[in-house]
Design a protein around this motif. Structure first.
Motif, mmCIF file in Angstrom:
data_model
loop_
_atom_site.group_PDB
_atom_site.id
_atom_site.type_symbol
_atom_site.label_atom_id
_atom_site.label_comp_id
_atom_site.label_asym_id
_atom_site.label_seq_id
_atom_site.Cartn_x
_atom_site.Cartn_y
_atom_site.Cartn_z
ATOM 1 N N GLU A 181 -13.440 -1.216 6.005
ATOM 2 C CA GLU A 181 -13.001 -2.099 4.924
ATOM 3 C C GLU A 181 -13.726 -1.782 3.616
ATOM 4 N N VAL A 182 -15.034 -1.519 3.691
ATOM 5 C CA VAL A 182 -15.783 -1.185 2.479
ATOM 6 C C VAL A 182 -15.280 0.135 1.894
ATOM 7 N N TRP A 183 -15.118 1.138 2.762
ATOM 8 C CA TRP A 183 -14.609 2.422 2.291
ATOM 9 C C TRP A 183 -13.223 2.278 1.678
ATOM 10 N N GLU A 184 -12.351 1.517 2.309
ATOM 11 C CA GLU A 184 -10.989 1.365 1.805
ATOM 12 C C GLU A 184 -10.970 0.661 0.462
ATOM 13 N N SER A 185 -11.864 -0.308 0.263
ATOM 14 C CA SER A 185 -11.910 -1.015 -1.024
ATOM 15 C C SER A 185 -12.264 -0.059 -2.158
ATOM 16 N N ILE A 186 -13.182 0.876 -1.898
ATOM 17 C CA ILE A 186 -13.576 1.850 -2.930
ATOM 18 C C ILE A 186 -12.509 2.920 -3.097
ATOM 19 N N ASN A 187 -12.013 3.443 -1.991
ATOM 20 C CA ASN A 187 -11.054 4.537 -2.041
ATOM 21 C C ASN A 187 -9.730 4.116 -2.678
ATOM 22 N N SER A 188 -9.205 2.955 -2.281
ATOM 23 C CA SER A 188 -7.935 2.497 -2.844
ATOM 24 C C SER A 188 -8.070 2.193 -4.331
ATOM 25 N N SER A 189 -9.228 1.664 -4.741
ATOM 26 C CA SER A 189 -9.456 1.392 -6.167
ATOM 27 C C SER A 189 -9.521 2.689 -6.968
ATOM 28 N N TRP A 190 -10.147 3.709 -6.393
ATOM 29 C CA TRP A 190 -10.240 5.001 -7.064
ATOM 30 C C TRP A 190 -8.859 5.635 -7.230
ATOM 31 N N ILE A 191 -8.028 5.540 -6.205
ATOM 32 C CA ILE A 191 -6.668 6.069 -6.281
ATOM 33 C C ILE A 191 -5.871 5.340 -7.370
ATOM 34 N N GLU A 192 -5.982 4.009 -7.403
ATOM 35 C CA GLU A 192 -5.266 3.228 -8.401
ATOM 36 C C GLU A 192 -5.785 3.502 -9.810
ATOM 37 N N LEU A 193 -7.093 3.687 -9.947
ATOM 38 C CA LEU A 193 -7.665 3.955 -11.271
ATOM 39 C C LEU A 193 -7.160 5.282 -11.829
ATOM 40 N N ARG A 194 -7.017 6.281 -10.985
ATOM 41 C CA ARG A 194 -6.469 7.556 -11.441
ATOM 42 C C ARG A 194 -5.019 7.410 -11.880
ATOM 43 N N LYS A 195 -4.266 6.548 -11.195
ATOM 44 C CA LYS A 195 -2.888 6.283 -11.625
ATOM 45 C C LYS A 195 -2.864 5.583 -12.981
ATOM 46 N N ILE A 196 -3.774 4.619 -13.159
ATOM 47 C CA ILE A 196 -3.861 3.910 -14.443
ATOM 48 C C ILE A 196 -4.193 4.885 -15.561
ATOM 49 N N ARG A 197 -5.100 5.809 -15.282
ATOM 50 C CA ARG A 197 -5.488 6.783 -16.310
ATOM 51 C C ARG A 197 -4.318 7.687 -16.700
ATOM 52 N N ARG A 198 -3.507 8.072 -15.706
ATOM 53 C CA ARG A 198 -2.374 8.955 -16.004
ATOM 54 C C ARG A 198 -1.324 8.260 -16.871
ATOM 55 N N ARG A 199 -1.058 6.983 -16.584
ATOM 56 C CA ARG A 199 -0.012 6.293 -17.351
ATOM 57 C C ARG A 199 -0.544 5.609 -18.600
ATOM 58 N N GLY A 200 -1.893 5.450 -18.663
ATOM 59 C CA GLY A 200 -2.499 4.862 -19.851
ATOM 60 C C GLY A 200 -2.483 3.345 -19.823
ATOM 61 N N VAL A 201 -3.328 2.770 -20.658
ATOM 62 C CA VAL A 201 -3.416 1.314 -20.790
ATOM 63 C C VAL A 201 -3.182 0.971 -22.253
ATOM 64 N N GLY A 202 -2.118 0.271 -22.545
ATOM 65 C CA GLY A 202 -1.854 -0.149 -23.914
ATOM 66 C C GLY A 202 -2.809 -1.235 -24.342
ATOM 67 N N SER A 203 -2.852 -1.484 -25.634
ATOM 68 C CA SER A 203 -3.774 -2.504 -26.158
ATOM 69 C C SER A 203 -3.478 -3.876 -25.563
ATOM 70 N N GLY A 204 -2.196 -4.145 -25.257
ATOM 71 C CA GLY A 204 -1.848 -5.428 -24.668
ATOM 72 C C GLY A 204 -2.291 -5.568 -23.229
ATOM 73 N N GLY A 205 -2.595 -4.421 -22.567
ATOM 74 C CA GLY A 205 -3.001 -4.468 -21.182
ATOM 75 C C GLY A 205 -4.497 -4.426 -20.968
ATOM 76 N N ALA A 206 -5.278 -4.500 -22.050
ATOM 77 C CA ALA A 206 -6.733 -4.403 -21.929
ATOM 78 C C ALA A 206 -7.299 -5.546 -21.096
ATOM 79 N N ASP A 207 -6.862 -6.774 -21.368
ATOM 80 C CA ASP A 207 -7.381 -7.927 -20.620
ATOM 81 C C ASP A 207 -7.080 -7.791 -19.130
ATOM 82 N N ALA A 208 -5.859 -7.358 -18.817
ATOM 83 C CA ALA A 208 -5.488 -7.185 -17.411
ATOM 84 C C ALA A 208 -6.331 -6.096 -16.758
#
Length: 309
Positions: free
Chosen positions: A105-132
């Motif tokens: 569970e600990v490994w999955e929490s880190i690994n899944s977050s890392w995968i999602e963060l790379r997706k966020i980086r590829r698509r970018g975060v607009g100024s309106g999405g900063a709070d989210a």
């Protein structure tokens, strides 16, 4: 436990806590940037640069001090070693190296977050999405801690994870207090001071706790006392130091045990200090001394328990 394993667990936790702290600092900096600017300088926007000592690097990649550029620099820029992206990558690398000491569970929490963060980086975060985005980072760090407390054995693995978390948290809290003291000294406007204190408490999730303890309007003296000396506050310096002292007692050591000596001295200073003694010395001077003692403790822990890097 092998020192190599302890090092991986310790730094995994430090980098995750650092990522959350950067998200918290950016969140309140964004709020402070909405206040009207006095003169030609907005000192609030300099807070994350001063906390991470990245001013020179920032100006090498940016030509203006504005919230959109700060967000890009500290959120997803791989050129900035203090960015959330780089912190999470370093945490993932350390977690991968000590995968056998983590629950699934600990490994999955880190690994899944890392995968999602790379997706966020590829698509970018607009100024309106900063709070989210800030909320997402904090939630993923909470998920990691929940999985850790709920599934890990109470042993050295958890002790070194918590040790890294608490050292990073104490360092960030002290630097935040020092930064906001500087802002107060530079601008004595009472309205802006109130708003700064409110956002400072938000940055450490202590706004409700403050009103529960003091039952009065915000005051700098109360905020400083709560985040330095009150053991009820989980992000206060005293709370962090007390927990670190308990962890080092559990870890123990053969031969010279300088970390336990240093934390005992620091714990005694915080336990028997009063808000008057802190203010009489000067908050900046007191916090600078505390950060120096914390750095000495961190170095001693490396020398005693961890693998040399």
């Amino acid at each position: 436990m092998l020192s190599r394993t302890a090092t991986g667990l310790y730094w995994m936790a430090r980098y995750l806590e650092r990522a959350e702290n950067i998200a918290r600092v950016l969140d309140v900096t964004n709020r402070l940037s909405l206040m009207p600017v006095r003169g030609s300088h907005n000192n609030e926007l300099r807070v994350p640069l001063n906390l991470t000592n990245t001013s020179e690097l920032y100006w090498s990649v940016s030509d203006a001090l504005a919230m959109p550029q700060l967000f890009s620099f500290f959120a997803l820029d791989d050129r900035n070693p203090s960015s959330i992206f780089n912190c999470w990558q370093a945490a993932w690398n350390n977690a991968h190296a000590v995968r056998g000491s983590l629950s699934s569970e600990v490994w999955e929490s880190i690994n899944s977050s890392w995968i999602e963060l790379r997706k966020i980086r590829r698509r970018g975060v607009g100024s309106g999405g900063a709070d989210a985005f800030f909320d997402w980072v904090k939630e993923r760090c909470h998920l990691f801690r929940g999985a850790m407390f709920g599934t890990l054995m109470r042993g050295d693995a958890m002790n070194f994870i918590r040790l890294g978390t608490l050292l990073e948290r104490a360092d960030c809290t002290a630097r935040l207090l020092d930064a906001y003291q500087y802002l107060s000294d530079a601008d004595d406007d009472t309205v802006r001071e109130y708003y700064r204190l409110d956002t400072l408490l938000r940055s450490v999730s202590a706004r409700e706790a403050y009103h529960s303890i003091y039952k009065q309007q915000l005051a700098a003296e109360g905020v400083n006392e709560m985040l330095i000396l009150r053991e009820e506050s989980p992000r206060s310096l005293r709370s962090c130091v007390e927990d670190i002292a308990g962890l080092l007692e559990q870890i123990g050591s053969s031969g010279e045990d300088r970390p336990r000596y240093l934390i005992s001295v620091l714990h005694a200073q915080l336990r028997f200090s009063s808000k008057e003694s802190v203010l009489d010395r000067g908050l900046h001077a007191w916090l600078s001394a505390f950060l120096g003692e914390l750095a000495a403790l961190s170095d001693s822990i490396h020398h005693t328990y961890l693998e040399a890097k």
